[in-house]
Design an enzyme around this catalytic site. Structure first.
Site, short mmCIF file in Angstrom:
data_model
loop_
_atom_site.label_atom_id
_atom_site.label_comp_id
_atom_site.label_asym_id
_atom_site.label_seq_id
_atom_site.Cartn_x
_atom_site.Cartn_y
_atom_site.Cartn_z
N ASP A 87 24.05 -61.59 58.33
CA ASP A 87 24.50 -62.62 57.40
C ASP A 87 25.31 -63.67 58.14
O ASP A 87 26.39 -63.40 58.67
CB ASP A 87 25.37 -61.97 56.31
CG ASP A 87 25.85 -62.98 55.28
OD1 ASP A 87 25.16 -63.15 54.26
OD2 ASP A 87 26.91 -63.60 55.49
N SER A 91 32.51 -56.62 62.61
CA SER A 91 33.43 -56.17 63.65
C SER A 91 32.86 -56.63 64.99
O SER A 91 31.65 -56.80 65.13
CB SER A 91 33.56 -54.65 63.65
OG SER A 91 34.40 -54.22 64.71
N PRO A 128 34.30 -56.41 52.68
CA PRO A 128 34.37 -55.06 52.10
C PRO A 128 35.46 -54.21 52.73
O PRO A 128 35.88 -53.20 52.14
CB PRO A 128 32.99 -54.48 52.39
CG PRO A 128 32.56 -55.17 53.64
CD PRO A 128 33.07 -56.58 53.49
N TYR A 176 29.64 -71.20 59.89
CA TYR A 176 30.12 -70.25 60.89
C TYR A 176 29.85 -70.75 62.32
O TYR A 176 30.37 -70.19 63.28
CB TYR A 176 29.46 -68.88 60.72
CG TYR A 176 29.68 -68.23 59.37
CD1 TYR A 176 30.68 -68.67 58.51
CD2 TYR A 176 28.87 -67.19 58.95
CE1 TYR A 176 30.85 -68.07 57.26
CE2 TYR A 176 29.04 -66.59 57.73
CZ TYR A 176 30.03 -67.03 56.89
OH TYR A 176 30.18 -66.43 55.66
N ARG A 220 33.58 -49.50 66.39
CA ARG A 220 33.72 -49.76 64.96
C ARG A 220 32.38 -50.11 64.33
O ARG A 220 32.08 -49.68 63.21
CB ARG A 220 34.73 -50.89 64.74
CG ARG A 220 34.96 -51.25 63.29
CD ARG A 220 35.45 -50.09 62.47
NE ARG A 220 36.74 -49.60 62.95
CZ ARG A 220 37.27 -48.45 62.57
NH1 ARG A 220 36.62 -47.66 61.73
NH2 ARG A 220 38.45 -48.08 63.04
N ILE A 221 31.57 -50.88 65.04
CA ILE A 221 30.23 -51.22 64.52
C ILE A 221 29.44 -49.94 64.29
O ILE A 221 28.77 -49.78 63.26
CB ILE A 221 29.50 -52.16 65.50
CG1 ILE A 221 30.17 -53.54 65.50
CG2 ILE A 221 28.02 -52.28 65.13
CD1 ILE A 221 29.70 -54.45 66.63
N LYS A 222 29.54 -49.01 65.23
CA LYS A 222 28.81 -47.75 65.10
C LYS A 222 29.33 -46.93 63.92
O LYS A 222 28.55 -46.42 63.12
CB LYS A 222 28.94 -46.95 66.40
CG LYS A 222 28.15 -45.64 66.38
CD LYS A 222 28.24 -44.93 67.72
CE LYS A 222 27.43 -43.63 67.70
NZ LYS A 222 27.51 -42.92 69.02
#
Length: 287
Positions: free
Chosen positions: A58, A243, A202, A63, A248-250
């Site tokens: 997204d 992230s 989120p 951005y 953290r992504i994992k």
């Protein structure tokens, strides 16, 4: 959808007839604590997200990283049909002709012939230009420039004006959604009119130390971010965590081997503060 059947590759069907992965990856990076330019974070983060199996990304014109996302997608060698790419047209470019220009510019920067979903990023341009822009999206969809058309940060009155104009409902409304900002009247309207709800922020922009969230996480041996993503999934939202940390992504993608109990969900639901709980711009009340 039962927990046993859920996976990172699970999809839901939009009103357009196309499918969308149940979890996405947000690429709206700001400057980090080290002051690094957000554009330098996009490419390594997207590479990590692809590595763990995420296929839904997204972005948005504002951005300023559509080109970087497009480069990583091309470098990955992953077939286009296996990816779901969203971008957005912000209010600055609302109006029929300017929306057409914005969409074509975004596709050029992404290096794509079509986007899977294009959203009107906000409702700030006023009713006339909002409706002109939405009509432009529908026409561009008919031309093959996108698979599905939607909106973001739209309140009930914005959605009602689309219906009053005789246009089909958006496939998606992307909102700030988390336990502190649940946007319940808008969500209820969306569910009643087959509009899929995507949840941005989120993870409450990293504010994960709330004792209720932390307590549930400790009790089920998960981290707070996983609890919040799971809460979104169990409510039927499509969360868009972001992230730049590989670990953290994992972990943010590892949310399909557990479920929150009814009591857990009720505890989190009780945290709602309405609009006061928003951590982003949340312009859903715009005239």
């Amino acid at each position: 959808m039962s927990v046993a059947l859920e996976s990172l590759s699970s999809t839901v069907r939009l009103s357009s007839g196309h499918t969308i992965p149940v979890i996405g990856f947000g690429v709206a990076f700001g400057f980090d604590k080290a002051g690094r330019d957000p554009r330098t974070l996009t490419k390594p983060a997207v590479r990590e997200a692809l590595k763990v199996g995420l296929r839904h990304f997204d972005t948005a014109r504002m951005y300023n990283n559509e080109d970087h996302l497009g480069e990583v997608i091309r470098e990955s060698g992953i077939p286009r049909e296996e990816l779901f790419i969203t971008t957005k047209v912000d209010g600055t470019f609302h109006g029929y002709d300017t929306t057409v220009t914005s969409v074509n510019d975004s596709l050029k920067r992404l290096g794509l012939e079509y986007a899977d979903l294009i959203l009107l990023h906000d409702p700030l341009a006023g009713k006339t230009r909002r409706l002109e822009s939405y009509k432009a999206l529908l026409d561009l969809r008919a031309q093959g420039k996108m698979r599905s058309a939607g909106v973001s940060n739209y309140g009930v009155h914005h959605l009602q004006e689309i219906a009053a104009a005789g246009y089909e409902a958006p496939s998606v409304n992307q909102l700030e959604i988390h336990p502190f900002c649940q946007q319940r009247p808008i969500v209820e309207y969306c569910k009643a009119h087959n509009i899929t709800v995507e949840a941005y922020c989120p993870l409450v922009r990293g504010k994960l130390d709330d004792p209720v969230i932390a307590g549930i996480a400790k009790r089920i041996n998960k981290d707070s971010a996983q609890v919040l993503i799971r809460w979104s999934l169990q409510h039927g939202y499509i969360p868009l965590p972001m992230s730049s940390s590989p670990a953290r992504i994992k972990s943010n993608a590892d949310v399909f081997n557990f479920s929150l109990s009814a009591d857990d969900m009720a505890e989190l639901d009780a945290l709602d503060q309405g609009g006061a709980g928003a951590v982003s711009w949340n312009p859903v009340e715009a005239a």
